[in-house]
Design a protein around this motif. Structure first.
Motif, PDB file in Angstrom:
ATOM      1  N   ARG A 127       0.832  -1.196   0.000  1.00 59.87           N
ATOM      2  CA  ARG A 127       0.000   0.000   0.000  1.00 59.87           C
ATOM      3  C   ARG A 127       0.873   1.254   0.000  1.00 59.87           C
ATOM      4  O   ARG A 127       1.968   1.253   0.562  1.00 59.87           O
ATOM      5  N   ARG A 153      -3.577   3.128   0.151  1.00 62.13           N
ATOM      6  CA  ARG A 153      -4.232   2.653  -1.076  1.00 62.13           C
ATOM      7  C   ARG A 153      -3.537   1.401  -1.583  1.00 62.13           C
ATOM      8  O   ARG A 153      -2.304   1.397  -1.752  1.00 62.13           O
ATOM      9  N   ASP A 197      -4.684  -1.412  -6.941  1.00 58.65           N
ATOM     10  CA  ASP A 197      -5.583  -0.331  -7.361  1.00 58.65           C
ATOM     11  C   ASP A 197      -4.802   0.808  -8.012  1.00 58.65           C
ATOM     12  O   ASP A 197      -5.246   1.405  -9.004  1.00 58.65           O
TER      13      ASP A 197
END
Length: 488
Positions: free
Chosen positions: A149, A153, A157
Motif C-alpha cells: 500500500r 491505497r 488499485d
C-alpha cells in the motif's frame, strides 16, 4: 522509425520558453475553458488529419464519442496538469506507442512535481510491485520486499489506475505498458495519482512479515543521477559472442548505428560469415529492450535468416498531401519532397507511401544462416524489432522466448514525424505520419504482439541477483535438444 535524439531536439525548438521556478519546474497556469477548447480543437484536427491510424484499433464511432465526451467536460478552469491528464486519456486510446504528448519544458517521463517523486524503484510482475532500491540510498525497506500500500491505497488499485495513462504500446499489447510503468513509476504516480513530501508505505518483507514506514519524497535530479550510475556501461549496439558449447548470441540493442561505428550492413555481413565459417548450429538473437530504429535494418536482418524470397511490408498508408491546419504542422524539411514524389492514391481511396525497399519482394542473402534460431523478446521489443519478429513468426523461422513484444504483429504507425504545438497549454503533440502494414496473414491477431513459444519473465529476485532467466532458459532448451538428437 524511432529517432529519439532529433525528436527531443525538435520538440525543444517547437515549444516556446516558459517561466521556471527556482527548483527547475515550470509554473503551472490555470487554463480557461476557452483556452482549453481552442487547444482541444487543434488537438482533434491534428489527430484526425495527420495521424495515419487514428481509427486503426478503435472504431471511428467509439473514438469520436470519446472526443465529444472529453470536450463536453472542458467547461471549468483547470490546471495545465489536469488538462494534460484529460487529453492523455485520448492519446492512449489511439493505441499507438509512437504518438508523443509532451508538456513544454518538462521531462516527458516526469512532467510534474519533480521535487515530490515517489522514492522507490520497483519491479512489476503479475500486477504486483517489488522494491529494488531506494533512490536516496536508504535500506529501511529491504530489497525484494513486496509493496502492498501507498498512503493506505492498495498497490493493485494504483497500478490499475495508472495503466490507462500509459500510451507506450501498439494495438492490444500491454507488455510495453507494464515495462514503461515499471521504469517511470514515480513520474506517472506524480502526474496522474498524487504527489507528496512524504509517503506512508506498507510492505511485506522477504521473510513474510508485514511492516509499515514513512519515506521522504525524492527529486528528479536524484532519480536521474542514480539511474545513470546504475546503467550498464556504454557499448557498441551490435554484439556477436560465440559460446564454448557451440551456440552463438547476436545481441542488437537498437536498429541504428551512430557516428564512426562499424556500419550495420558491414557488421551483419561479417557476423554471418563467421557463423558459417564456425559451423554454428544454434543462434540466439537477443532483441530485448530493442525499441527500433531504421526500418530497412529489420528487412536486412531477416534476409540473413531466410531460405526463400519473402514479403516484408504489405503497404504503407498515409494522409493526403495537405491538411486544414497545414501552418500548424511542422516536420523535417525533406518530408515535403518525399510526399510530392512518393505519395499515391490507391484504388480504394487510401493514400500510400511507395518509396520503401521493404515493399518489394526480398531475397535471402547468399550466406543466410540455416541453423536453429532462438529470438528473445520483451515488451520493449518494439517498432522495427516487432516488424522483424512478425516476419520471422509468419515464416516459422525461430523459437520465441521471453515476453510478448510491445509492437503489434500487424504493424505500427511510425516513419516520419509531424509536430503540432498547442499554444495555450504548451503541449507538443508528436505524430507519426506513416502506417506500416506487415505482410502477415489476416487470420492472425494483428493487434497483439508476437507471443513467445515459451513465456519466461524475470522476477525481482532475478534482477537483484543479476540472473538472466530468459537466456538461461534458452541455453537449457538448446542443450536438451542437442541431447535428444544425440540419442536418436
Amino acid at each position: 522509425m524511432k529517432t529519439p535524439l532529433w525528436f527531443c531536439l525538435f520538440v525543444l525548438l517547437c515549444a516556446p520558453a516558459r517561466i521556471a521556478l527556482c527548483q527547475g519546474e515550470p509554473v503551472q497556469r490555470q487554463l480557461t475553458p476557452a483556452q482549453q477548447q481552442a487547444d482541444f480543437q487543434l488537438f482533434r484536427k491534428a489527430l484526425q488529419e495527420v495521424h495515419p491510424g487514428v481509427y486503426r484499433y478503435t472504431p471511428k464511432a467509439v473514438f469520436d464519442a470519446r472526443f465529444d465526451s472529453v470536450a463536453a467536460r472542458l467547461t471549468q478552469p483547470q490546471s495545465e496538469q489536469a488538462y494534460y491528464a484529460a487529453l492523455t486519456s485520448l492519446v492512449v486510446q489511439l493505441r499507438c506507442g509512437h504518438t508523443k504528448f509532451i508538456p513544454a519544458d518538462r521531462d516527458d517521463k516526469y512532467p510534474y512535481h519533480t521535487s515530490q517523486l515517489f522514492p522507490l524503484r520497483l519491479h512489476l510482475l503479475g500486477g504486483r510491485a517489488y522494491v529494488l532500491y531506494n533512490y536516496d540510498g536508504s535500506t529501511a525497506i529491504p530489497a525484494g520486499a513486496e509493496l502492498l500500500r501507498i498512503d493506505g491505497r492498495p498497490v493493485d488499485d494504483i497500478l490499475t489506475g495508472l495503466l490507462p495513462y500509459v500510451s507506450f504500446a501498439d494495438g492490444a499489447t500491454t507488455t510495453a505498458k507494464w515495462l514503461e510503468l515499471q521504469a517511470f513509476f514515480a513520474g506517472y504516480y506524480a502526474a496522474f495519482a498524487q504527489a507528496a513530501d512524504r509517503y506512508t508505505v506498507e510492505y511485506r518483507r522477504p521473510d513474510g512479515q508485514v511492516a509499515q514506514t514513512e519515506v521522504p519524497a525524492t527529486t528528479l535530479t536524484t532519480i536521474k543521477a542514480v539511474e545513470k550510475q546504475r546503467a550498464p556501461a556504454a557499448r557498441y549496439p551490435l554484439q556477436l559472442d560465440f559460446r564454448p558449447d557451440g551456440a552463438a548470441v547476436l545481441t542488437i540493442d537498437h536498429f541504428w548505428v551512430e557516428g564512426k561505428q562499424q556500419p550495420y550492413a558491414q557488421f551483419l555481413r561479417e557476423a554471418f560469415r563467421q557463423l558459417r565459417a564456425r559451423g554454428t548450429k544454434s543462434l540466439i538473437l537477443d532483441l530485448r529492450n530493442n525499441e527500433g530504429g531504421n526500418d530497412s535494418y529489420g528487412t536486412l536482418l531477416y534476409s540473413y535468416l531466410a531460405s526463400k524470397p519473402f514479403r516484408y511490408y504489405q503497404r504503407i498508408g498515409t494522409h493526403a498531401r495537405r491538411t486544414s491546419i497545414q501552418r500548424q504542422v511542422h516536420s523535417e524539411w525533406f518530408y515535403g519532397l518525399y510526399r510530392r514524389v512518393f505519395i499515391r492514391r490507391a484504388t480504394d481511396g487510401i493514400y500510400e507511401f511507395r518509396g520503401r525497399k521493404g515493399l518489394k519482394l526480398q531475397q535471402p542473402q547468399p550466406e543466410a544462416f540455416g541453423g536453429d534460431v532462438y529470438i528473445l523478446t520483451n515488451g520493449w521489443s518494439y517498432s522495427v524489432t516487432a516488424e522483424f519478429a512478425a516476419v520471422a513468426r509468419r515464416e516459422s523461422r525461430a523459437t520465441f522466448i521471453g515476453q510478448e513484444t510491445g509492437g503489434a504483429y500487424g504493424g505500427n504507425n511510425s516513419g516520419f514525424f509531424a509536430f503540432v504545438h498547442l499554444p495555450n497549454s504548451g503541449i507538443t503533440l508528436g505524430l507519426p505520419v506513416w502506417s506500416y502494414y506487415m505482410a502477415v496473414p489476416d487470420t492472425a491477431h494483428p493487434e497483439r504482439g508476437i507471443v513467445p513459444d515459451y513465456v519466461v519473465e524475470p522476477t525481482a529476485a532475478d534482477v537483484l541477483r543479476g540472473t538472466d532467466r530468459e537466456m538461461e532458459f534458452t541455453l537449457d532448451l538448446i542443450r536438451r535438444k542437442a541431447a535428444t538428437s544425440a540419442r536418436e
